[in-house]
Design a protein around this motif. Structure first.
Motif, short mmCIF file in Angstrom:
data_model
loop_
_atom_site.label_atom_id
_atom_site.label_comp_id
_atom_site.label_asym_id
_atom_site.label_seq_id
_atom_site.Cartn_x
_atom_site.Cartn_y
_atom_site.Cartn_z
N GLN A 66 14.45 -29.40 -19.99
CA GLN A 66 13.08 -29.66 -20.45
C GLN A 66 13.09 -30.88 -21.37
N GLU A 67 13.37 -32.06 -20.80
CA GLU A 67 13.50 -33.27 -21.60
C GLU A 67 12.22 -33.64 -22.33
N ASP A 68 11.06 -33.34 -21.72
CA ASP A 68 9.80 -33.75 -22.32
C ASP A 68 9.24 -32.72 -23.31
N ALA A 69 9.98 -31.65 -23.57
CA ALA A 69 9.52 -30.61 -24.48
C ALA A 69 9.66 -31.07 -25.94
N SER A 70 8.82 -30.50 -26.80
CA SER A 70 8.88 -30.82 -28.23
C SER A 70 10.19 -30.29 -28.81
N PRO A 71 10.57 -30.77 -30.01
CA PRO A 71 11.81 -30.27 -30.62
C PRO A 71 11.79 -28.75 -30.83
N LEU A 72 10.64 -28.20 -31.21
CA LEU A 72 10.55 -26.75 -31.38
C LEU A 72 10.76 -26.05 -30.04
N ALA A 73 10.13 -26.55 -28.99
CA ALA A 73 10.30 -25.96 -27.66
C ALA A 73 11.75 -26.05 -27.22
N GLN A 74 12.42 -27.15 -27.53
CA GLN A 74 13.84 -27.29 -27.20
C GLN A 74 14.66 -26.20 -27.89
N CYS A 75 14.33 -25.93 -29.15
CA CYS A 75 15.05 -24.87 -29.89
C CYS A 75 14.78 -23.51 -29.26
N ILE A 76 13.54 -23.25 -28.88
CA ILE A 76 13.20 -21.97 -28.25
C ILE A 76 13.96 -21.82 -26.94
N LEU A 77 14.07 -22.89 -26.17
CA LEU A 77 14.79 -22.83 -24.90
C LEU A 77 16.29 -22.57 -25.08
N ARG A 78 16.82 -22.88 -26.25
CA ARG A 78 18.23 -22.65 -26.53
C ARG A 78 18.51 -21.21 -26.97
N LEU A 79 17.45 -20.43 -27.24
CA LEU A 79 17.62 -19.04 -27.64
C LEU A 79 18.16 -18.22 -26.47
N PRO A 80 18.86 -17.12 -26.77
CA PRO A 80 19.27 -16.20 -25.70
C PRO A 80 18.02 -15.68 -24.96
N GLY A 81 18.19 -15.33 -23.70
CA GLY A 81 17.07 -14.91 -22.86
C GLY A 81 16.25 -13.78 -23.43
N ARG A 82 16.90 -12.83 -24.05
CA ARG A 82 16.19 -11.67 -24.62
C ARG A 82 15.24 -12.11 -25.72
N TYR A 83 15.66 -13.05 -26.55
CA TYR A 83 14.81 -13.55 -27.62
C TYR A 83 13.65 -14.37 -27.05
N ARG A 84 13.95 -15.19 -26.02
CA ARG A 84 12.89 -15.98 -25.37
C ARG A 84 11.85 -15.05 -24.76
N GLU A 85 12.31 -13.98 -24.12
CA GLU A 85 11.39 -13.03 -23.51
C GLU A 85 10.48 -12.40 -24.57
N PHE A 86 11.07 -12.01 -25.69
CA PHE A 86 10.28 -11.40 -26.74
C PHE A 86 9.22 -12.38 -27.25
#
Length: 173
Positions: free
Chosen positions: A107-127
């Motif tokens: 997700q190169e065009d994502a904001s820095p916050l979105a980049q951090c969210i994408l780096r979270l483990p899947g369970r945390y992203r799902e929550f």
């Protein structure tokens, strides 16, 4: 599909279910297959997911399209993970340290916050997706993930701590 439709009473709910089935069954199979790495098991997970959808079809009629897609992906991920764990307990699957859900991809065009969210483990992203994107309460998100209220609160706390650490690491906070 007849099995699913038999569980639904209202004709408009049946139409909604048919539309969901035809639109999302391939995506749901893909998600389940990424987790299970087995076509037969992926089909079982998709079937279980559609049984759940049929039982709660009235929920889907009021959701927006992108929220519907997210919820269906979450449901099938959970069914696939449940099936994986069941097979693992019976010794049918190799041990994997962490099942982290579907990979969101680059997700190169994502904001820095979105980049951090994408780096979270899947369970945390799902929550986070359930709570902040789809608007569920902590209790409801926990129920959808098969957690007690206390476990959902703890998961939320850990997810926020992990996100905070990632944001600090990236210099956002």
């Amino acid at each position: 599909m007849i099995i699913y439709l038999a569980a639904i009473d209202a004709p408009e709910d049946r139409d909604t279910f048919v539309a969901l089935y035809e639109t999302y069954r391939n995506l749901m199979f893909h998600v389940a297959h990424q987790i299970l790495r087995n076509e037969a098991d992926a089909e079982d997970a998709v079937h279980d997911a559609f049984v759940t959808v049929a039982e709660k079809i009235s929920l889907f009629s009021s959701l927006e399209r992108h929220k519907t897609r997210s919820l269906l992906v979450t449901i099938v991920e959970h069914k696939a993970i449940d099936l994986y764990r069941k097979k693992q307990r019976r010794g049918e699957a190799p041990l994997v340290e962490e099942i982290s859900g579907i990979d969101p991809g680059p997700q190169e065009d994502a904001s820095p916050l979105a980049q951090c969210i994408l780096r979270l483990p899947g369970r945390y992203r799902e929550f986070f997706r359930l709570k902040y994107e789809l608007g569920y309460s902590t209790r409801e998100a926990g129920q959808l993930m098969g957690l007690s209220w206390a476990a959902a609160r703890k998961l939320e706390q850990r997810a926020k701590e992990k996100l905070r650490a990632l944001c600090q690491e990236e210099g956002i906070l």
